[in-house]
Write a protein that holds these residues in place. Structure first.
Motif, short mmCIF file in Angstrom:
data_model
loop_
_atom_site.label_atom_id
_atom_site.label_comp_id
_atom_site.label_asym_id
_atom_site.label_seq_id
_atom_site.Cartn_x
_atom_site.Cartn_y
_atom_site.Cartn_z
N ALA A 1 72.36 14.06 23.90
CA ALA A 1 71.30 14.18 24.90
C ALA A 1 70.14 13.27 24.56
O ALA A 1 69.54 12.66 25.45
N VAL A 2 69.83 13.17 23.25
CA VAL A 2 68.73 12.30 22.86
C VAL A 2 69.07 10.84 23.20
O VAL A 2 68.23 10.07 23.67
N LEU A 3 70.35 10.50 22.99
CA LEU A 3 70.81 9.15 23.34
C LEU A 3 70.65 8.90 24.84
O LEU A 3 70.16 7.85 25.27
N PHE A 4 71.03 9.91 25.64
CA PHE A 4 70.85 9.81 27.10
C PHE A 4 69.40 9.53 27.44
O PHE A 4 69.08 8.68 28.25
N LEU A 5 68.53 10.31 26.77
CA LEU A 5 67.11 10.20 27.04
C LEU A 5 66.63 8.78 26.74
O LEU A 5 65.90 8.17 27.52
N PHE A 6 67.09 8.26 25.61
CA PHE A 6 66.74 6.89 25.23
C PHE A 6 67.17 5.92 26.32
O PHE A 6 66.40 5.07 26.77
N LEU B 1 66.09 1.81 29.68
CA LEU B 1 66.61 0.92 30.72
C LEU B 1 65.92 1.29 32.01
O LEU B 1 65.88 2.45 32.40
N ASP B 2 65.38 0.31 32.66
CA ASP B 2 64.66 0.59 33.88
C ASP B 2 65.64 0.58 35.05
O ASP B 2 65.81 -0.43 35.71
N ILE B 3 66.31 1.70 35.25
CA ILE B 3 67.30 1.77 36.31
C ILE B 3 66.70 2.51 37.49
O ILE B 3 66.13 3.59 37.33
N ASN B 4 66.85 1.93 38.65
CA ASN B 4 66.35 2.59 39.85
C ASN B 4 67.44 3.51 40.38
O ASN B 4 68.40 3.08 41.01
N PHE B 5 67.29 4.80 40.08
CA PHE B 5 68.36 5.74 40.43
C PHE B 5 68.42 5.99 41.93
O PHE B 5 69.48 6.30 42.46
N THR C 1 70.70 17.59 40.74
CA THR C 1 69.85 17.49 41.94
C THR C 1 68.47 16.93 41.62
O THR C 1 67.78 16.47 42.54
N ALA C 2 68.04 16.95 40.37
CA ALA C 2 66.68 16.48 40.05
C ALA C 2 66.52 15.02 40.44
O ALA C 2 67.43 14.20 40.23
N ARG C 3 65.34 14.69 41.01
CA ARG C 3 65.11 13.30 41.43
C ARG C 3 64.79 12.42 40.25
O ARG C 3 65.17 11.26 40.20
N ASN C 4 64.08 12.97 39.29
CA ASN C 4 63.67 12.20 38.12
C ASN C 4 64.75 12.30 37.03
O ASN C 4 65.08 13.39 36.57
N PRO C 5 65.32 11.17 36.63
CA PRO C 5 66.42 11.24 35.65
C PRO C 5 66.00 11.86 34.32
O PRO C 5 66.82 12.49 33.64
N VAL C 6 64.73 11.70 33.94
CA VAL C 6 64.30 12.33 32.68
C VAL C 6 64.39 13.85 32.80
O VAL C 6 64.84 14.54 31.88
N HIS C 7 64.02 14.37 33.96
CA HIS C 7 64.17 15.81 34.18
C HIS C 7 65.64 16.21 34.08
O HIS C 7 65.96 17.25 33.51
N SER C 8 66.53 15.39 34.64
CA SER C 8 67.96 15.70 34.57
C SER C 8 68.38 15.89 33.12
O SER C 8 69.07 16.85 32.78
N VAL C 9 67.98 14.95 32.27
CA VAL C 9 68.40 15.03 30.87
C VAL C 9 67.81 16.27 30.21
O VAL C 9 68.48 16.97 29.45
N LEU C 10 66.56 16.58 30.53
CA LEU C 10 65.95 17.77 29.92
C LEU C 10 66.69 19.04 30.37
O LEU C 10 66.94 19.94 29.57
N PHE C 11 67.06 19.08 31.66
CA PHE C 11 67.85 20.23 32.13
C PHE C 11 69.21 20.28 31.45
O PHE C 11 69.74 21.35 31.17
N LEU C 12 69.74 19.11 31.17
CA LEU C 12 71.03 19.07 30.48
C LEU C 12 70.90 19.71 29.10
O LEU C 12 71.77 20.48 28.67
N ILE C 13 69.81 19.41 28.42
CA ILE C 13 69.59 20.00 27.10
C ILE C 13 69.49 21.53 27.22
O ILE C 13 70.07 22.27 26.43
N LEU C 14 68.77 21.98 28.25
CA LEU C 14 68.65 23.43 28.47
C LEU C 14 70.04 24.03 28.70
O LEU C 14 70.38 25.08 28.15
N ALA C 15 70.87 23.32 29.48
CA ALA C 15 72.23 23.82 29.75
C ALA C 15 73.02 23.92 28.46
O ALA C 15 73.74 24.91 28.22
#
Lengths: 490, 203
Positions: free
Chosen positions: B66-71, B76-80, B23-37
């Motif tokens: 997860a680090v790879l995801f973060l990279f 990559l400048d993707i407009n989510f 649900t996070a709007r910012n993809p970087v937040h998504s990845v960080l939550f993934l790491i927490l999970a």
């Protein structure tokens, strides 16, 4: 826990695989140390390594033996199929060396990847559990994905690689899903345990639908690998997009390995589910023969045409499996052998098609070949007659034995369908001959001498023309290989 | 008691962070939550006594994946937001297909039967969990019964590596590499010219 003690003698049945894997790694290092490409050296050494592996397989003891805790099985069937695969790989490398240099894609990794794909195919053929089947299949597929995309600055080649990779990954997913369902029912991944459990369940009539669904998923994945209709969509695009030398590899070798694997699966772990899988293979076979015949008619690109031709030919090879008898399997093995040798010769001609130094691949580019390159035209004529199954050439006998086996098992509808498709397919094979002999050439194709390619082509022609004189040897060998797989029917 | 509290803590944080991943709007937040999970899932595995799986989860998924995801997300400048626009359009079809698959799976598992021989086929090849640590047990079986598969997996990884190099490596012209041998073999005469100048004559 069984305290497994490692015994070096366990490695002996797998010696060809071990040798091939080690030589691939040595050649990789050697190639990396060469200053400028080193394709010629690495290519020659790869052919030598494949030849040594072939001799090792030939000289090995062919009595069935399982090693590595039942993961790996070596017997007469696997050894015969491995020799076919190795021979096909040698032929492909010999065919493609010149082409690689001409097309500026002479990288030393090319033959190394072929060797590693060969290791994967041999492991597939020797698999005695779903785990070794899966790793072998992945090793083979991964090498082939890279080879398809090896011309990375060419959009078509990259597209072919990507398409092959994505659809191949989907097929791998289906394979794993099927394996997990079968494992969920049986509780083991070894072929022997699966065969015993399913046999007992069939005798009591209590096979769970889940196990059958799992088997069908596995069949679908293998059907993708052999490009049987309706899982063939990738074939024409990949064949057309990949560099011609890679297309030759795709057409000649991996299908032999995948058909061998399919036979092993259907007649070893799943033999007691024969009535269930016969319907599936019946459909795959009928659809492949028909689609391979009809869709080939409208093709203008010769590589696409041979993609459809290979789809149709896989249909004919599956016919022998549908029969479900030792004769049927022997016929299928013989069919694949003959198909492989014919295809090697055909691609020898296709790789020759260059005009002013540029590779051309339309069928009409062959026009007037009988005047400019009479020897090539006559060789291609023999190959096309053989492909369409005109007696006394080898292709006729391949079709004859599979249909004999099929009729002996009473599948008349499929036999009629097969004969009709064979006639339809004959149209496009004969059209090539018509173009070569009766059409006027726009401009002649280049003349060049490629001794290795000529050698492969000559051997192929000698085989298809001479098969009628001594058919017994090969027929007998294929029957022996089939008898190993189906000992009960003897 | 403590274990129960730990379980509910890990499970709650895991579920909530997993929800935030999608649900996070910012993809970087998504990845960080993934790491927490991932960390919380590892905690659950430790509670189960599967410490090896827990460590693998942290090392492989957090350390590498997860680090790879973060990279990828950051480089990559993707407009989510742009990508999500299409998602609502295909949503009904996706839900329909997902629903069909789910029904099929439920039917399959509703009618699931195990083979009568499953107990004997699946007889545990490893000793009981209280006699041997599970890291030890996995190692003992991986390098004996499954050594062949293990080695072939190594070959598969080798092919992946060769493939990555073949498909991406290109030789660039004009790159200045350090050539140690050239530097060592350099003589004084290559770079310096000693002139003997007579006193008083000038250079």
């Amino acid at each position: 826990m069984t305290a497994a003690v490692w015994n070096w003698s366990e490695i002996i049945p797998a010696l060809p695989e071990v040798f091939l894997a080690v030589s691939a790694m040595v050649l990789l290092v050697l190639g990396a140390c060469q200053k400028n490409g080193g394709l010629k050296l690495i290519g020659t050494l790869s052919v030598a390594a494949l030849a040594v592996a072939m001799v090792l397989t030939l000289k090995a003891d062919w009595t069935p033996v399982t090693v590595f805790s039942g993961q790996f099985l070596s017997d007469g069937f696997s050894s015969y199929m491995k020799i076919l695969v190795l021979g096909g790989l040698i032929a492909t490398i010999m065919l493609s060396m010149r082409y690689l240099v001409q097309e500026n894609m002479g990288r030393f990794e090319y033959p190394v990847l072929i060797l590693l794909a060969g290791v994967g195919m041999m492991i597939m053929l020797s698999a005695n559990s779903f785990l070794s089947l899966y790793v072998g299949l992945e090793l083979q597929s991964l090498s082939l994905y890279v080879l398809a995309a090896i011309r990375r600055d060419d959009a078509k080649s990259s597209e072919a690689g990507l398409k092959y990779f994505v659809l191949g990954a989907l097929a791998s997913g289906m394979l794993l899903f099927g394996i997990s369902l079968v494992y969920g029912y049986v509780g083991a991944v070894g072929f022997d345990a699966v065969a015993d459990t399913l046999a007992a369940a069939t005798a009591e009539g209590t096979v769970a639908p889940g196990a059958i669904i799992g088997m069908v998923f596995i069949l679908v994945a293998i059907a993708f690998k052999v490009s049987a209709v309706p899982f063939h969509m990738w074939t024409p695009d990949v064949y057309e997009g990949a560099p011609t030398s890679v297309t030759a590899l795709f057409a000649i070798v991996p299908k032999v390995a995948a058909i061998g694997l399919l036979m092993r699966l259907l007649f070893d772990p799943f033999v007691s589910l024969m009535p269930d899988w016969q319907q599936v293979v019946w459909f795959l076979s009928a659809a492949s023969m028909a689609w391979g015949g009809f869709a080939g008619i409208v093709q203008g690109n010769i590589k696409r045409l041979f993609a459809y031709s290979s789809i149709g030919n896989i249909g004919f090879a599956l016919v022998g499996i549908v029969a479900g008898t030792a004769d049927g399997v022997a016929a299928s093995i013989l069919y694949m052998t003959i198909y492989m040798i014919m295809t090697a010769g055909t691609f020898g001609i296709i790789m020759m098609m260059r005009r002013n130094g540029v590779a051309v691949e339309r069928i009409t580019d062959l026009a007037g070949l009988s005047k400019t390159h009479p020897a090539c035209a006559y060789a291609m004529t023999a190959l096309m007659f053989s492909m369409s199954g005109i007696p006394p050439l080898a292709g006729f006998f391949g079709k004859l034995v599979v249909f004999q086996a099929l009729i002996a098992s009473g599948f008349y509808v499929l036999a009629v369908l097969g004969l009709v498709s064979s006639v339809v397919a004959a149209y496009y094979y004969l059209r090539i001959i018509k173009v070569m002999f009766f059409d006027e050439a726009e401009a002649p194709l280049d003349r060049e001498s490629a001794p290795m390619r000529t050698l492969v082509l000559t051997l192929s022609i000698i085989f298809i023309a001479g098969f009628v004189l001594v058919p017994e040897t090969l027929m007998h060998t294929s029957q022996e290989a089939a008898a190993v797989l189906l000992p009960a029917n003897d | 008691m403590l274990e129960t509290i730990a379980f509910y803590l890990f499970a709650t944080v895991l579920t909530l962070s997993a929800l935030r991943v999608i649900t996070a709007r910012n993809p970087v937040h998504s990845v960080l939550f993934l790491i927490l999970a991932f960390f919380n899932a590892a905690g659950l595995f430790v509670l189960l006594g599967a410490e090896f799986v827990a460590m693998i989860l942290v090392i492989v998924y957090v350390g590498a994946v997860a680090v790879l995801f973060l990279f990828v997300v950051m480089m990559l400048d993707i407009n989510f937001v742009e990508m999500r626009k299409g998602a609502t359009r295909y949503m009904p079809l996706g839900v329909l297909l997902g629903g069909v698959l789910l029904t099929e799976l439920t039917m399959l598992f509703g009618a699931w039967k195990f083979s009568p021989q499953i107990a004997q086929n699946a007889a545990s090849p490893t000793p009981a969990i209280d006699s041997v640590e599970n890291t030890h047990a996995i190692g003992a079986i991986l390098y004996t019964d499954y050594v062949f598969i293990f080695q072939v997996s190594g070959l598969v990884l080798l092919v992946a590596m060769i493939g990555a190099i073949v498909l991406t490596h290109r030789v660039r012209a004009g790159v200045r590499h350090q050539k140690v041998s050239d530097q060592v073999n350099r003589k004084i005469s290559d770079s310096m010219d000693i002139q003997s100048i007579k006193p008083g004559s000038g250079a």
